[in-house]
Design an enzyme around this catalytic site. Structure first.
Site, PDB file in Angstrom:
ATOM      1  N   ARG A   1      44.514  25.254  54.605  1.00  0.00           N
ATOM      2  CA  ARG A   1      44.583  23.920  53.992  1.00  0.00           C
ATOM      3  C   ARG A   1      45.925  23.271  54.295  1.00  0.00           C
ATOM      4  O   ARG A   1      46.966  23.861  54.088  1.00  0.00           O
ATOM      5  CB  ARG A   1      44.389  24.040  52.477  1.00  0.00           C
TER       6      ARG A   1
ATOM      7  N   ARG B   1      39.976  18.503  54.992  1.00  0.00           N
ATOM      8  CA  ARG B   1      40.588  19.799  54.678  1.00  0.00           C
ATOM      9  C   ARG B   1      39.643  20.938  55.054  1.00  0.00           C
ATOM     10  O   ARG B   1      38.422  20.785  54.991  1.00  0.00           O
ATOM     11  CB  ARG B   1      40.999  19.889  53.205  1.00  0.00           C
TER      12      ARG B   1
ATOM     13  N   ASP C   1      38.982  23.219  49.842  1.00  0.00           N
ATOM     14  CA  ASP C   1      39.599  22.708  48.608  1.00  0.00           C
ATOM     15  C   ASP C   1      38.949  23.445  47.438  1.00  0.00           C
ATOM     16  O   ASP C   1      37.724  23.578  47.400  1.00  0.00           O
ATOM     17  CB  ASP C   1      39.306  21.201  48.516  1.00  0.00           C
TER      18      ASP C   1
ATOM     19  N   ASP D   1      38.946  23.341  43.294  1.00  0.00           N
ATOM     20  CA  ASP D   1      39.387  22.649  42.078  1.00  0.00           C
ATOM     21  C   ASP D   1      38.882  23.407  40.861  1.00  0.00           C
ATOM     22  O   ASP D   1      37.698  23.762  40.788  1.00  0.00           O
ATOM     23  CB  ASP D   1      38.829  21.219  42.041  1.00  0.00           C
TER      24      ASP D   1
HETATM   25  N1  LIG Z   1      42.063  21.109  37.384  1.00  0.00           N
HETATM   26  C1  LIG Z   1      42.746  21.155  38.558  1.00  0.00           C
HETATM   27  N2  LIG Z   1      42.228  21.771  39.646  1.00  0.00           N
HETATM   28  C2  LIG Z   1      42.909  21.795  40.819  1.00  0.00           C
HETATM   29  N3  LIG Z   1      44.136  21.269  40.992  1.00  0.00           N
HETATM   30  C3  LIG Z   1      44.697  20.668  39.916  1.00  0.00           C
HETATM   31  C4  LIG Z   1      44.031  20.576  38.681  1.00  0.00           C
HETATM   32  N4  LIG Z   1      44.850  19.924  37.806  1.00  0.00           N
HETATM   33  C5  LIG Z   1      45.947  19.610  38.470  1.00  0.00           C
HETATM   34  N5  LIG Z   1      45.892  20.061  39.742  1.00  0.00           N
HETATM   35  C6  LIG Z   1      46.932  19.888  40.740  1.00  0.00           C
HETATM   36  O1  LIG Z   1      46.407  19.150  41.832  1.00  0.00           O
HETATM   37  C7  LIG Z   1      46.957  19.630  43.037  1.00  0.00           C
HETATM   38  C8  LIG Z   1      45.865  20.042  43.985  1.00  0.00           C
HETATM   39  O2  LIG Z   1      45.160  18.926  44.353  1.00  0.00           O
HETATM   40  P1  LIG Z   1      43.942  18.956  45.383  1.00  0.00           P
HETATM   41  O3  LIG Z   1      44.195  17.841  46.303  1.00  0.00           O
HETATM   42  O4  LIG Z   1      42.726  18.786  44.531  1.00  0.00           O
HETATM   43  O5  LIG Z   1      43.932  20.291  46.062  1.00  0.00           O
HETATM   44  C9  LIG Z   1      47.826  20.815  42.741  1.00  0.00           C
HETATM   45  O6  LIG Z   1      49.154  20.410  42.779  1.00  0.00           O
HETATM   46  C10 LIG Z   1      47.420  21.205  41.334  1.00  0.00           C
HETATM   47  O7  LIG Z   1      48.526  21.729  40.640  1.00  0.00           O
HETATM   48  N1  LIG Z   2      32.122  14.306  49.675  1.00  0.00           N
HETATM   49  C1  LIG Z   2      33.344  14.641  49.251  1.00  0.00           C
HETATM   50  N2  LIG Z   2      34.304  13.723  49.186  1.00  0.00           N
HETATM   51  C2  LIG Z   2      35.531  14.052  48.726  1.00  0.00           C
HETATM   52  C3  LIG Z   2      35.811  15.395  48.344  1.00  0.00           C
HETATM   53  C4  LIG Z   2      34.771  16.354  48.469  1.00  0.00           C
HETATM   54  O1  LIG Z   2      34.950  17.572  48.163  1.00  0.00           O
HETATM   55  N3  LIG Z   2      33.558  15.939  48.920  1.00  0.00           N
HETATM   56  N4  LIG Z   2      37.023  15.714  47.821  1.00  0.00           N
HETATM   57  C5  LIG Z   2      37.873  14.753  47.536  1.00  0.00           C
HETATM   58  C6  LIG Z   2      38.939  15.070  46.574  1.00  0.00           C
HETATM   59  O2  LIG Z   2      40.111  15.255  47.154  1.00  0.00           O
HETATM   60  P1  LIG Z   2      41.288  15.979  46.360  1.00  0.00           P
HETATM   61  O3  LIG Z   2      40.874  17.355  45.971  1.00  0.00           O
HETATM   62  O4  LIG Z   2      42.443  15.844  47.256  1.00  0.00           O
HETATM   63  O5  LIG Z   2      41.490  15.109  45.074  1.00  0.00           O
HETATM   64  P2  LIG Z   2      41.439  15.484  43.547  1.00  0.00           P
HETATM   65  O6  LIG Z   2      42.814  15.916  43.196  1.00  0.00           O
HETATM   66  O7  LIG Z   2      41.033  14.212  42.885  1.00  0.00           O
HETATM   67  O8  LIG Z   2      40.432  16.578  43.360  1.00  0.00           O
HETATM   68  C7  LIG Z   2      37.755  13.393  48.051  1.00  0.00           C
HETATM   69  N5  LIG Z   2      36.468  13.121  48.594  1.00  0.00           N
END
Ligand SMILES: Nc1ncnc2c1ncn2[C@@H]1O[C@H](COP(=O)(O)O)[C@@H](O)[C@H]1O
Ligand SMILES: Nc1nc2c(c(=O)[nH]1)N=C(COP(=O)(O)OP(=O)(O)O)CN2
Length: 182
Positions: A91, A100, A103, A105
């Site tokens: 990533r 990416r 990912d 979450d």
């Molecule tokens: N619930 C969460 N899941 C994943 N990442 C989280 C959450 N809450 C805050 N974060 C922060 O977001 C970034 C990662 O972002 P992505 O672009 O979704 O990978 C990271 O700094 C986490 O601490």
């Molecule tokens: N179809 C689809 N679209 C997307 C997807 C995904 O998984 N599927 N993830 C994203 C979210 O990006 P990110 O994880 O950087 O943002 P977040 O902090 O809001 O989760 C943005 N757009």
């Protein structure tokens, strides 16, 4: 200390997405990495869905899915492990909402509410994303004790963008992991 006592083992839900490289292989690898942690047990995997990109449109379609895990890790430690898996699977963070390899979450951890600089729970955007809710609905049972089932189905009733989420295939993680271990 990052662990809780065995009586406090809780279920957590994780969303996974990928739109670069071999998307299915990377998602299966991420689930295997979760399972390798001694304090994480992967309980259920959703189907895999091919989804139109949301937020940043000029990128390939994603494959999205969700998993349920049982863990004695606290949510911060679980997230730290998830971010480490992302890094190990290539990533790179360049464009917000951009492409990416993988990912992960953290969506929900037993209904806990947290808002720290590193972790927000429930995930702040989960209820507005069809690419999260449709896979999640595959694996959250009716009667889930913290009310997640009702939250998901109420949100899905009124959600735009469901046509951008298409069933792609069932998850073969168990058979894939059995093959790689033999
Ligand atoms: N619930 C969460 N899941 C994943 N990442 C989280 C959450 N809450 C805050 N974060 C922060 O977001 C970034 C990662 O972002 P992505 O672009 O979704 O990978 C990271 O700094 C986490 O601490
Ligand atoms: N179809 C689809 N679209 C997307 C997807 C995904 O998984 N599927 N993830 C994203 C979210 O990006 P990110 O994880 O950087 O943002 P977040 O902090 O809001 O989760 C943005 N757009």
């Amino acid at each position: 200390m990052t662990t809780t006592s065995p009586s406090e083992l809780s279920e957590a839900y994780i969303a996974l997405g990928a739109n670069l490289g071999d998307r299915e292989a990377t998602l299966m690898q991420a689930i295997s990495e979760l399972q390798k942690h001694p304090e994480i047990e992967v309980l259920r995997c959703s189907n895999l869905y091919e989804t139109d990109p949301v937020g940043y449109l000029d990128q390939p379609c994603f494959v999205n899915m969700a998993v349920a895990v049982r863990t004695s890790l606290d949510p911060e430690a679980l997230l730290a492990f998830m971010l480490d898996i992302e890094l190990r699977l290539g990533r790179e963070r360049t464009i917000r909402f951009g492409p990416r390899t993988v990912d992960l979450d953290l969506l929900w951890a037993g209904g806990r509410v947290l808002d720290t600089p590193l972790l927000t729970l429930p995930h702040p955007r989960m209820m507005e994303r069809a690419f999260v809710l449709i896979p999640l609905a595959d694996i959250v049972p009716e009667g889930e004790p913290s009310g997640l089932f009702e939250r998901i189905h109420n949100a899905l009733d009124n959600l735009d963008g469901k046509e951008g989420v298409r069933f792609w295939k069932t998850c073969n993680w168990h058979s894939a992991s059995a093959l790689s271990e033999s």
